[in-house]
Design a protein around this motif. Structure first.
Motif, PDB file in Angstrom:
ATOM      1  N   SER A 140       0.815  -1.218   0.000  1.00 57.99           N
ATOM      2  CA  SER A 140       0.000   0.000   0.000  1.00 57.99           C
ATOM      3  C   SER A 140       0.849   1.269   0.000  1.00 57.99           C
ATOM      4  O   SER A 140       0.381   2.345  -0.366  1.00 57.99           O
ATOM      5  CB  SER A 140      -0.931   0.008   1.216  1.00 57.99           C
ATOM      6  OG  SER A 140      -0.217   0.278   2.413  1.00 57.99           O
ATOM      7  N   LEU A 141       2.100   1.129   0.435  1.00 55.46           N
ATOM      8  CA  LEU A 141       2.985   2.285   0.477  1.00 55.46           C
ATOM      9  C   LEU A 141       3.652   2.568  -0.869  1.00 55.46           C
ATOM     10  O   LEU A 141       4.177   3.664  -1.085  1.00 55.46           O
ATOM     11  CB  LEU A 141       4.061   2.077   1.544  1.00 55.46           C
ATOM     12  CG  LEU A 141       3.551   2.128   2.989  1.00 55.46           C
ATOM     13  CD1 LEU A 141       4.561   1.495   3.940  1.00 55.46           C
ATOM     14  CD2 LEU A 141       3.261   3.556   3.402  1.00 55.46           C
ATOM     15  N   SER A 142       3.647   1.602  -1.754  1.00 54.98           N
ATOM     16  CA  SER A 142       4.237   1.805  -3.073  1.00 54.98           C
ATOM     17  C   SER A 142       3.426   2.840  -3.848  1.00 54.98           C
ATOM     18  O   SER A 142       2.227   2.979  -3.676  1.00 54.98           O
ATOM     19  CB  SER A 142       4.280   0.489  -3.854  1.00 54.98           C
ATOM     20  OG  SER A 142       5.057  -0.466  -3.175  1.00 54.98           O
ATOM     21  N   ARG A 184       1.897  11.719  -2.698  1.00 55.57           N
ATOM     22  CA  ARG A 184       1.556  12.031  -1.311  1.00 55.57           C
ATOM     23  C   ARG A 184       2.774  12.613  -0.589  1.00 55.57           C
ATOM     24  O   ARG A 184       2.639  13.540   0.225  1.00 55.57           O
ATOM     25  CB  ARG A 184       1.037  10.774  -0.594  1.00 55.57           C
ATOM     26  CG  ARG A 184       0.596  11.021   0.827  1.00 55.57           C
ATOM     27  CD  ARG A 184      -0.124   9.802   1.422  1.00 55.57           C
ATOM     28  NE  ARG A 184      -1.495   9.704   0.933  1.00 55.57           N
ATOM     29  CZ  ARG A 184      -2.352   8.742   1.281  1.00 55.57           C
ATOM     30  NH1 ARG A 184      -1.956   7.782   2.122  1.00 55.57           N
ATOM     31  NH2 ARG A 184      -3.574   8.722   0.800  1.00 55.57           N
ATOM     32  N   VAL A 185       3.947  12.070  -0.871  1.00 55.09           N
ATOM     33  CA  VAL A 185       5.176  12.624  -0.300  1.00 55.09           C
ATOM     34  C   VAL A 185       5.353  14.068  -0.751  1.00 55.09           C
ATOM     35  O   VAL A 185       5.656  14.959   0.061  1.00 55.09           O
ATOM     36  CB  VAL A 185       6.404  11.780  -0.707  1.00 55.09           C
ATOM     37  CG1 VAL A 185       7.699  12.421  -0.208  1.00 55.09           C
ATOM     38  CG2 VAL A 185       6.283  10.357  -0.178  1.00 55.09           C
ATOM     39  N   LEU A 223       3.161   8.772   6.346  1.00 61.66           N
ATOM     40  CA  LEU A 223       2.772   7.818   5.302  1.00 61.66           C
ATOM     41  C   LEU A 223       2.376   6.481   5.900  1.00 61.66           C
ATOM     42  O   LEU A 223       1.364   5.884   5.520  1.00 61.66           O
ATOM     43  CB  LEU A 223       3.942   7.587   4.337  1.00 61.66           C
ATOM     44  CG  LEU A 223       4.267   8.602   3.259  1.00 61.66           C
ATOM     45  CD1 LEU A 223       5.400   8.076   2.387  1.00 61.66           C
ATOM     46  CD2 LEU A 223       3.057   8.899   2.403  1.00 61.66           C
ATOM     47  N   LEU A 224       3.209   6.001   6.832  1.00 65.84           N
ATOM     48  CA  LEU A 224       2.954   4.698   7.445  1.00 65.84           C
ATOM     49  C   LEU A 224       1.684   4.735   8.285  1.00 65.84           C
ATOM     50  O   LEU A 224       0.870   3.804   8.234  1.00 65.84           O
ATOM     51  CB  LEU A 224       4.160   4.288   8.289  1.00 65.84           C
ATOM     52  CG  LEU A 224       4.089   2.933   8.990  1.00 65.84           C
ATOM     53  CD1 LEU A 224       3.687   1.818   8.043  1.00 65.84           C
ATOM     54  CD2 LEU A 224       5.434   2.630   9.660  1.00 65.84           C
ATOM     55  N   GLN A 227       8.422   1.845   4.186  1.00 65.72           N
ATOM     56  CA  GLN A 227       8.299   0.392   4.019  1.00 65.72           C
ATOM     57  C   GLN A 227       9.222  -0.353   4.981  1.00 65.72           C
ATOM     58  O   GLN A 227       8.847  -1.394   5.537  1.00 65.72           O
ATOM     59  CB  GLN A 227       8.600   0.012   2.574  1.00 65.72           C
ATOM     60  CG  GLN A 227       7.507   0.445   1.600  1.00 65.72           C
ATOM     61  CD  GLN A 227       7.852   0.127   0.165  1.00 65.72           C
ATOM     62  OE1 GLN A 227       8.986   0.329  -0.274  1.00 65.72           O
ATOM     63  NE2 GLN A 227       6.884  -0.373  -0.580  1.00 65.72           N
ATOM     64  N   VAL A 228      10.431   0.165   5.191  1.00 69.25           N
ATOM     65  CA  VAL A 228      11.344  -0.456   6.154  1.00 69.25           C
ATOM     66  C   VAL A 228      10.725  -0.425   7.553  1.00 69.25           C
ATOM     67  O   VAL A 228      10.718  -1.436   8.277  1.00 69.25           O
ATOM     68  CB  VAL A 228      12.714   0.252   6.138  1.00 69.25           C
ATOM     69  CG1 VAL A 228      13.563  -0.170   7.352  1.00 69.25           C
ATOM     70  CG2 VAL A 228      13.459  -0.041   4.859  1.00 69.25           C
ATOM     71  N   PHE A 229      10.181   0.725   7.929  1.00 69.11           N
ATOM     72  CA  PHE A 229       9.595   0.835   9.261  1.00 69.11           C
ATOM     73  C   PHE A 229       8.315   0.006   9.377  1.00 69.11           C
ATOM     74  O   PHE A 229       7.998  -0.518  10.450  1.00 69.11           O
ATOM     75  CB  PHE A 229       9.328   2.304   9.604  1.00 69.11           C
ATOM     76  CG  PHE A 229      10.585   3.140   9.645  1.00 69.11           C
ATOM     77  CD1 PHE A 229      11.805   2.578   9.975  1.00 69.11           C
ATOM     78  CD2 PHE A 229      10.544   4.497   9.330  1.00 69.11           C
ATOM     79  CE1 PHE A 229      12.973   3.343  10.011  1.00 69.11           C
ATOM     80  CE2 PHE A 229      11.701   5.267   9.370  1.00 69.11           C
ATOM     81  CZ  PHE A 229      12.918   4.685   9.707  1.00 69.11           C
TER      82      PHE A 229
END
Length: 414
Positions: free
Chosen positions: A12-14, A19-20, A142-143, A405-407
């Motif tokens: 979903s973050l891709s 948005r960024v 974002l997350l 995505q890492v977090f």
């Protein structure tokens, strides 16, 4: 833990570059300059972010604001944002709301307060604060939004810590937050500070040097420049003090390969104005020295060494030289490479980026030290160019997405 839920959240973050860009643009326009840097504070930026988070149904937002009569709002905002997980443990992402001034704007290729895409690379953006430290704020937001949009409940809760005043000492930011809410982070929580790193994501910062800023005041005797024997030139004495910093540095011979550079450094920096005209010999000088000190030395040792230099210069030039602490932040014990935050971060970076990480230390300062000195392991990691405080400060939109995505991966107990 469901692998399907984890993959849903990461997927979903891709594709969230726009948005960024939206978040970066809105924050840069709101500046967030603290009063020590000639600004109105961080309130406008904090209000925007709170409204943005609430629009996704994120309502657990606690204010721990610090009073400050120097700004129009009379407060410096500090927000604690929580989204629960299956367990009581929380993965915290810390970002700071304030930025540094743009500096000499003629050195910028575009308006520093308007986020601009590179004409040849749409993923690359420019603007004051886009790296330091808005990217950290963006990846956390974002997350948080993705968790709400997907309906996923991760194993660990997500916490965002958004603080003021990082660029000018932290008194109204993380230090105030710890004074008011000393136990808001639990000992088994995971604390991430995305405020230093590398473009490839292969560096985890686990240690920082001690920081000591010194103010040097020199009093001589002002006179007409055509009759220098009638006075005592404070500028000449200041020059001797500045050149003498190299000799002081050579007294501190220790090396530590954890850091780059591997030694303690002593750098003359800011100089305050003296006389306004060329034909007056100055009788007063004020300048500052930025000291980054390996943990094996105390900051008091450094102060003593500079005061000894001051006594020598005062005697040689017939002036008075005073050296005082302007700001100090002693080094804290490093975060262990075996700590949960470091091992979890290494795993997540390998999973998302395919990168093996190395650990090391820096001479710069992050709020991680405020956790480490309280015995809370904290890791500093980010995908960044390390061009903070520079003209044409740049970041990649994809960096924020990959960080998130890492977090996100770290929210699941693999």
């Amino acid at each position: 833990m469901s692998l399907e839920e984890k993959h849903t959240l990461l997927a979903s973050l891709s594709g969230r570059a726009e948005r960024v860009f939206e978040l970066q643009s809105a924050m840069t326009a709101r500046r967030g300059l603290g009063p020590d840097n000639g600004g109105d504070g961080e309130q406008s930026k904090a209000e925007y972010l709170e409204a943005w988070l609430r629009s996704f149904g994120i309502d657990d937002i606690e204010h721990v604001d610090a009073a400050d009569d120097r700004v129009p709002s009379r407060r410096r905002p500090n927000l604690i944002v929580r989204i629960p997980g299956r367990s009581s443990r929380t993965v915290w992402i810390l970002g700071h709301l304030d930025v540094v001034p743009a500096g000499e704007e003629s050195l910028w290729h575009s308006d520093p307060w308007v986020v601009t895409r590179d004409k040849d690379d749409a993923d690359l953006i420019y603007g004051r604060g886009v790296e330091d430290n808005q990217q950290a704020v963006v990846c956390g937001c974002l997350l948080a939004a993705a968790i709400k949009e997907t309906g996923v409940t991760p194993d660990f809760g997500l916490g965002l810590i958004l603080v003021s005043d990082e660029e000018t000492g932290n008194a109204y930011g993380i230090q105030h937050l710890f004074r008011e809410r000393p136990d808001f982070v639990s000992p088994d929580d995971i604390v991430l500070v995305p405020d230093s790193g590398s473009p490839d994501g292969g560096f985890i910062e686990i240690a920082e040097k001690g920081i000591l800023w010194l103010r040097v005041d020199i009093e001589g005797c002002q006179c007409h420049a055509s009759r220098p024997d009638d006075g005592r030139n404070a500028l000449t004495a200041a020059a001797a003090m500045i050149l003498g910093t190299k000799a002081v540095e050579e007294e501190f011979t220790a090396r530590n390969e954890l850091f780059a550079p591997d030694r303690s450094t002593f750098t003359p920096t800011k100089h305050e104005p003296n006389v306004p005209n060329v034909n007056t010999m100055p009788g007063k000088e004020v300048f500052y020295i930025d000291c980054r000190v390996l943990p094996c030395y105390s900051l008091e040792e450094v102060l003593i060494a500079f005061r000894a230099l001051a006594d020598k210069v005062a005697k040689q030039y017939g002036v008075s030289v005073t050296v005082e602490k302007y700001m100090e932040e002693p080094a804290a014990a490093p975060t262990s490479e075996d700590s949960a935050v470091v091992t979890g971060l290494r795993r997540a970076v390998k999973e998302v980026l395919g990168k093996e990480c190395r650990c090391g230390g820096i001479g710069g300062s992050t709020v991680a030290v405020n956790f480490r000195e309280r015995g809370i392991p904290a890791a500093v990691w980010a995908l960044i160019f390390e061009n903070c405080h520079s003209p044409n400060e740049a970041a990649r939109l994809s960096f924020a997405v990959k960080e998130a995505q890492v977090f996100a991966s770290m929210l699941f107990n693999d």
